[in-house]
Design a protein around this motif. Structure first.
Motif, short mmCIF file in Angstrom:
data_model
loop_
_atom_site.label_atom_id
_atom_site.label_comp_id
_atom_site.label_asym_id
_atom_site.label_seq_id
_atom_site.Cartn_x
_atom_site.Cartn_y
_atom_site.Cartn_z
N SER A 7 9.52 -46.94 -18.85
CA SER A 7 10.57 -46.53 -17.89
C SER A 7 11.50 -45.65 -18.31
CB SER A 7 11.58 -48.07 -17.42
OG SER A 7 12.88 -47.81 -16.75
N ASN A 8 12.19 -45.60 -19.55
CA ASN A 8 13.03 -44.61 -20.21
C ASN A 8 12.38 -43.33 -20.39
OD1 ASN A 8 14.91 -46.81 -20.70
ND2 ASN A 8 14.24 -47.08 -22.67
N GLU A 9 11.09 -43.35 -20.52
CA GLU A 9 10.69 -41.95 -20.69
C GLU A 9 10.46 -41.35 -19.21
OE1 GLU A 9 6.01 -40.26 -21.69
OE2 GLU A 9 6.89 -41.82 -23.28
N LEU A 10 10.10 -42.17 -18.12
CA LEU A 10 10.07 -41.59 -16.73
C LEU A 10 11.53 -41.23 -16.45
CD1 LEU A 10 7.91 -44.33 -15.11
CD2 LEU A 10 7.24 -41.89 -15.43
N PHE A 11 12.42 -41.77 -16.94
CA PHE A 11 13.86 -41.62 -16.48
C PHE A 11 14.22 -40.32 -17.22
CE2 PHE A 11 18.35 -41.31 -17.05
CZ PHE A 11 18.89 -41.95 -15.75
N GLN A 12 13.69 -40.03 -18.55
CA GLN A 12 14.11 -38.82 -19.12
C GLN A 12 13.38 -37.57 -18.44
OE1 GLN A 12 16.37 -38.40 -21.47
NE2 GLN A 12 16.88 -40.68 -21.34
N ASN A 13 12.25 -37.91 -17.74
CA ASN A 13 11.37 -36.73 -17.09
C ASN A 13 11.84 -36.64 -15.62
OD1 ASN A 13 10.04 -36.15 -19.41
ND2 ASN A 13 8.69 -37.80 -19.06
#
Length: 138
Positions: A19-25
């Protein structure tokens, strides 16, 4: 705070990291979907696990970012069934106040900001968007 069973903790950590990775992207909607999945994995009562607070906070903040104020407001109601062992400094009320403010529920927002202000002795506004303090003062 209670500790999650190892297998559940591993699943939640993997989902939250993704989720954090998706948010950052910039994939905020997809990030929320994963956070909701992580929330569903936390056993009842959710409030005894520290993860519950962080997941709800992140969902509310991301919904506000996306201007999905209805969803932010609905999720903000869950903040009060999280983090039972957290030191109470008004964070939960501040999160609910932000969601109510975003939705245009200004009387409710003022009430929540007032509780947050009292519990935190005013510190809840430090480092936050100044529009909230401005609103609270007026």
């Amino acid at each position: 705070m209670a500790k999650l069973q190892v297998n559940i903790q591993v699943k939640i950590d993997a989902i939250v990291n993704e989720s954090n990775e998706l948010f950052q992207n910039g994939k905020h909607k997809e990030s929320i979907i994963l956070l909701e999945e992580a929330w569903s994995l936390i056993p009842e009562p959710k409030g005894i696990y520290s993860e519950s607070y962080h997941i709800v906070k992140d969902i509310v903040d991301t919904c506000i970012l996306l201007k999905d104020f209805n969803k932010a407001y609905e999720w903000s109601k869950n903040i009060f069934v999280t983090g039972f062992m957290r030191f109470d400094t008004g964070d939960k009320e501040f999160i609910s106040a932000k969601a109510a403010y975003a939705l245009g529920e200004f009387d409710l927002a003022k009430e929540f900001f007032s509780f947050a202000f009292k519990k935190s002795e005013g510190r809840c506004f430090e480092g936050k968007d100044p529009k909230y303090l401005e609103f609270f003062k007026n």
